[in-house]
Design a protein around this motif. Structure first.
Motif, PDB file in Angstrom:
ATOM      1  N   ARG A 125      32.174  56.273  51.718  1.00 56.25           N
ATOM      2  CA  ARG A 125      30.883  55.662  52.049  1.00 56.25           C
ATOM      3  C   ARG A 125      29.873  55.986  50.958  1.00 56.25           C
ATOM      4  N   GLY A 126      28.978  55.043  50.675  1.00 60.10           N
ATOM      5  CA  GLY A 126      27.954  55.258  49.659  1.00 60.10           C
ATOM      6  C   GLY A 126      26.906  56.277  50.101  1.00 60.10           C
ATOM      7  N   SER A 127      26.230  56.832  49.138  1.00 59.94           N
ATOM      8  CA  SER A 127      25.203  57.838  49.432  1.00 59.94           C
ATOM      9  C   SER A 127      23.955  57.173  50.014  1.00 59.94           C
ATOM     10  N   ASP A 128      23.246  57.935  50.842  1.00 61.62           N
ATOM     11  CA  ASP A 128      21.974  57.455  51.380  1.00 61.62           C
ATOM     12  C   ASP A 128      20.882  57.596  50.319  1.00 61.62           C
ATOM     13  N   LEU A 129      19.904  56.727  50.383  1.00 61.78           N
ATOM     14  CA  LEU A 129      18.768  56.770  49.471  1.00 61.78           C
ATOM     15  C   LEU A 129      17.493  57.074  50.248  1.00 61.78           C
ATOM     16  N   SER A 130      16.522  57.662  49.551  1.00 64.57           N
ATOM     17  CA  SER A 130      15.240  57.996  50.168  1.00 64.57           C
ATOM     18  C   SER A 130      14.113  57.323  49.394  1.00 64.57           C
ATOM     19  N   TYR A 131      13.142  56.789  50.134  1.00 62.29           N
ATOM     20  CA  TYR A 131      11.995  56.106  49.518  1.00 62.29           C
ATOM     21  C   TYR A 131      10.731  56.591  50.221  1.00 62.29           C
ATOM     22  N   ALA A 132       9.765  57.074  49.448  1.00 61.80           N
ATOM     23  CA  ALA A 132       8.504  57.555  50.022  1.00 61.80           C
ATOM     24  C   ALA A 132       7.481  56.422  49.999  1.00 61.80           C
ATOM     25  N   MET A 133       6.964  56.072  51.174  1.00 58.71           N
ATOM     26  CA  MET A 133       5.957  55.014  51.270  1.00 58.71           C
ATOM     27  C   MET A 133       4.634  55.606  51.734  1.00 58.71           C
ATOM     28  N   GLU A 134       3.582  55.330  50.984  1.00 54.15           N
ATOM     29  CA  GLU A 134       2.255  55.839  51.320  1.00 54.15           C
ATOM     30  C   GLU A 134       1.452  54.731  51.992  1.00 54.15           C
ATOM     31  N   ILE A 135       0.903  55.025  53.181  1.00 53.92           N
ATOM     32  CA  ILE A 135       0.105  54.059  53.920  1.00 53.92           C
ATOM     33  C   ILE A 135      -1.208  54.706  54.341  1.00 53.92           C
ATOM     34  N   THR A 136      -2.159  53.881  54.773  1.00 48.49           N
ATOM     35  CA  THR A 136      -3.442  54.397  55.232  1.00 48.49           C
ATOM     36  C   THR A 136      -3.356  54.798  56.709  1.00 48.49           C
ATOM     37  N   LEU A 137      -4.367  55.522  57.168  1.00 45.53           N
ATOM     38  CA  LEU A 137      -4.409  55.931  58.571  1.00 45.53           C
ATOM     39  C   LEU A 137      -4.535  54.705  59.481  1.00 45.53           C
ATOM     40  N   ASP A 138      -5.303  53.720  59.056  1.00 47.42           N
ATOM     41  CA  ASP A 138      -5.448  52.494  59.847  1.00 47.42           C
ATOM     42  C   ASP A 138      -4.105  51.774  59.973  1.00 47.42           C
ATOM     43  N   GLU A 139      -3.349  51.726  58.876  1.00 50.33           N
ATOM     44  CA  GLU A 139      -2.035  51.075  58.907  1.00 50.33           C
ATOM     45  C   GLU A 139      -1.065  51.849  59.798  1.00 50.33           C
ATOM     46  N   ALA A 141      -1.914  53.532  62.405  1.00 47.74           N
ATOM     47  CA  ALA A 141      -2.329  53.317  63.795  1.00 47.74           C
ATOM     48  C   ALA A 141      -1.960  51.928  64.291  1.00 47.74           C
ATOM     49  N   ASN A 142      -2.106  50.932  63.430  1.00 46.32           N
ATOM     50  CA  ASN A 142      -1.935  49.544  63.853  1.00 46.32           C
ATOM     51  C   ASN A 142      -0.611  48.926  63.431  1.00 46.32           C
ATOM     52  N   GLY A 143       0.132  49.607  62.538  1.00 41.04           N
ATOM     53  CA  GLY A 143       1.372  49.042  62.032  1.00 41.04           C
ATOM     54  C   GLY A 143       1.106  48.037  60.926  1.00 41.04           C
ATOM     55  N   LYS A 144       2.155  47.701  60.179  1.00 38.32           N
ATOM     56  CA  LYS A 144       2.006  46.717  59.106  1.00 38.32           C
ATOM     57  C   LYS A 144       3.390  46.231  58.671  1.00 38.32           C
ATOM     58  N   GLU A 145       3.400  45.135  57.965  1.00 36.24           N
ATOM     59  CA  GLU A 145       4.614  44.641  57.333  1.00 36.24           C
ATOM     60  C   GLU A 145       4.414  44.743  55.830  1.00 36.24           C
ATOM     61  N   ALA A 146       5.393  45.326  55.155  1.00 32.08           N
ATOM     62  CA  ALA A 146       5.259  45.576  53.722  1.00 32.08           C
ATOM     63  C   ALA A 146       6.531  45.164  53.000  1.00 32.08           C
ATOM     64  N   GLN A 147       6.412  45.036  51.701  1.00 33.12           N
ATOM     65  CA  GLN A 147       7.559  44.749  50.843  1.00 33.12           C
ATOM     66  C   GLN A 147       7.725  45.891  49.860  1.00 33.12           C
ATOM     67  N   ILE A 148       8.948  46.333  49.682  1.00 35.23           N
ATOM     68  CA  ILE A 148       9.247  47.355  48.686  1.00 35.23           C
ATOM     69  C   ILE A 148      10.376  46.856  47.805  1.00 35.23           C
ATOM     70  N   ARG A 149      10.424  47.363  46.580  1.00 38.32           N
ATOM     71  CA  ARG A 149      11.505  47.001  45.656  1.00 38.32           C
ATOM     72  C   ARG A 149      12.417  48.197  45.480  1.00 38.32           C
ATOM     73  N   ILE A 150      13.690  47.980  45.702  1.00 42.90           N
ATOM     74  CA  ILE A 150      14.678  49.051  45.606  1.00 42.90           C
ATOM     75  C   ILE A 150      15.820  48.607  44.694  1.00 42.90           C
ATOM     76  N   GLU A 225      11.946  43.694  53.030  1.00 46.23           N
ATOM     77  CA  GLU A 225      10.868  43.615  54.007  1.00 46.23           C
ATOM     78  C   GLU A 225      10.947  44.823  54.952  1.00 46.23           C
ATOM     79  N   VAL A 226       9.841  45.509  55.101  1.00 48.16           N
ATOM     80  CA  VAL A 226       9.798  46.700  55.943  1.00 48.16           C
ATOM     81  C   VAL A 226       8.708  46.535  56.994  1.00 48.16           C
ATOM     82  N   LYS A 227       9.053  46.787  58.242  1.00 45.79           N
ATOM     83  CA  LYS A 227       8.074  46.718  59.326  1.00 45.79           C
ATOM     84  C   LYS A 227       7.714  48.126  59.769  1.00 45.79           C
ATOM     85  N   ILE A 228       6.448  48.495  59.575  1.00 42.94           N
ATOM     86  CA  ILE A 228       5.956  49.809  59.976  1.00 42.94           C
ATOM     87  C   ILE A 228       5.426  49.695  61.406  1.00 42.94           C
ATOM     88  N   PRO A 229       6.018  50.405  62.371  1.00 39.83           N
ATOM     89  CA  PRO A 229       5.571  50.288  63.762  1.00 39.83           C
ATOM     90  C   PRO A 229       4.231  50.995  63.992  1.00 39.83           C
TER      91      PRO A 229
END
Length: 383
Positions: A125-139, A141-150, A225-229
């Motif tokens: 099995r392939g190795s897992d990857l880790s990605y650090a995403m920085e968001i605001t406190l408002d985001e 609290a309310n959630g957001k949809e974001a795009q990341i490049r990997i 596409e990443v959905k932040i709850p």
């Protein structure tokens, strides 16, 4: 150079709890993350980041941690001499011995292995990857949809995934006869290990593809596409299945873990589902009382200040905090009063304050609720 002790890297004792290890890793990951370090310190920070990541990956897994505690780096390093004098760690070197003794060693040394064996190439099995995403406190609290490049791997267009130069083909490895593994004798044990010539694939490529150098795949960037709850908190991770590194010899890919980092807010501090803020109040307003407007994440609210409000007084606004991921109701907002002393006074203002002070003095301690108790405490020091 000898590897540093994993516990020393994270700065935790050997009896540290899982939560202590996780907190220590988060702190180091934020400090040394490549995105936060540029210039001359970038290379050193990257090394520290990788070192902390490796330490966390080993100590956060109970079985790996147990092996490390008992045998040190030799218990978890596939390139080090391991248990039993001369056996190599990892899925490549421990094969037959791990299979003979079942899950005890298999879980520790063959955790990445999926299928294969004597009858065919080894699949991992392939190795897992880790990605650090920085968001605001408002985001958060309310959630957001974001795009990341990997980074991702796509099939090579030149060789169509074969790894061989167009017009040629791969051949069965003569060392392992296509099995992907070879057997070696260690005393009375027969040890199975990955074939060093074909690296477990069971095939060799006489003329590699010039585009992918025989890998059969090329590295590209993919938009995800990443959905932040709503309600997500600092350090929580979102798992994106199958977006990690590709497996070996047809093995399944690893997963991508997106770890959340929340930017510091200029007004609010988060404590679980609750929010805290400091509210500056003028000296006159604190003394006379009144209605004061305060900000919330959802808009504005009003606080009724009673006459004689003291510095440090806390007001609680129910339901004005954040509704966490696992919470049924939102938290509260705590407003901490900071009474401000006026500055840059005019001569007339100074005169008025002195007159007020004189009038208050004549009234005794009744105008200063804390003065009497403070004076008594000072006297007690000199008894």
């Amino acid at each position: 150079m000898a590897k540093r002790d994993y516990y020393d890297i994270l700065g935790v004792p050997k009896n540290a709890t899982d939560e202590d290890i996780k907190k220590a890793y988060r702190k180091l990951a934020m400090k040394h993350h490549p995105d936060r370090n540029q210039g001359d310190d970038a290379k050193k920070a990257e090394e520290r980041f990788k070192e902390a990541k490796e330490a966390y990956e080993m100590l956060s897994e109970p079985q790996k941690r147990a092996a490390y505690d008992q045998y040190g780096h030799a218990g978890v390093d596939p390139n080090a001499a391991g248990v039993g004098g001369g056996f190599r760690g990892g899925p490549e070197g421990f094969g037959g011995f791990a299979e003979a003794f079942g899950d005890i060693f298999g879980d520790i040394f063959n955790s990445g292995r999926r299928g294969g064996g004597a009858g065919g190439p080894q699949v991992y099995r392939g190795s897992d990857l880790s990605y650090a995403m920085e968001i605001t406190l408002d985001e958060a609290a309310n959630g957001k949809e974001a795009q990341i490049r990997i980074p991702t791997w796509d099939t090579c267009d030149t060789c169509h995934g074969t790894g061989a130069k167009p017009g040629t083909s791969a051949k069965t490895c003569s060392s392992c006869n296509g099995a992907g593994t070879v057997h070696m004798r260690q005393g009375f044990f027969s040890i199975q290990q990955t074939c060093p010539h074909c690296h477990g694939s069971g095939k060799v490529i006489p003329e590699p593809c010039t585009t992918c150098s025989g890998a059969g795949k090329i590295k590209r960037q993919k938009t995800l596409e990443v959905k932040i709850p709503p309600g997500i908190n600092e350090g929580m991770r979102i798992r994106s299945a199958g977006n990690g590194e590709p497996g070996t010899n047809g093995g399944p890919p690893g997963d991508l873990y997106i770890e959340i980092r929340i930017k510091e807010h200029e007004i609010f501090e988060r404590d679980g589902d609750d929010l805290h803020c400091t509210v500056p109040v003028g000296l006159t307003t604190a003394a006379l009382g009144g209605t004061m407007e305060v900000p919330t994440l959802g808009g504005k609210a009003e606080i009724e200040l009673p006459e004689g409000t003291q510095h440090g007084k806390t007001f609680r606004l129910r339901g004005k905090g954040i509704k966490g991921l696992r919470s049924s109701y939102p938290g509260d907002l705590y407003c901490h009063v900071a009474v401000e002393t006026p500055v840059k006074l005019t001569d007339q203002q100074r005169k008025l304050l002195r007159e007020l002070d004189e009038a208050l003095r004549k009234g005794g301690d009744k105008h200063s609720p804390n003065a009497k108790s403070w004076t008594d405490r000072v006297k007690d020091l000199f008894k």
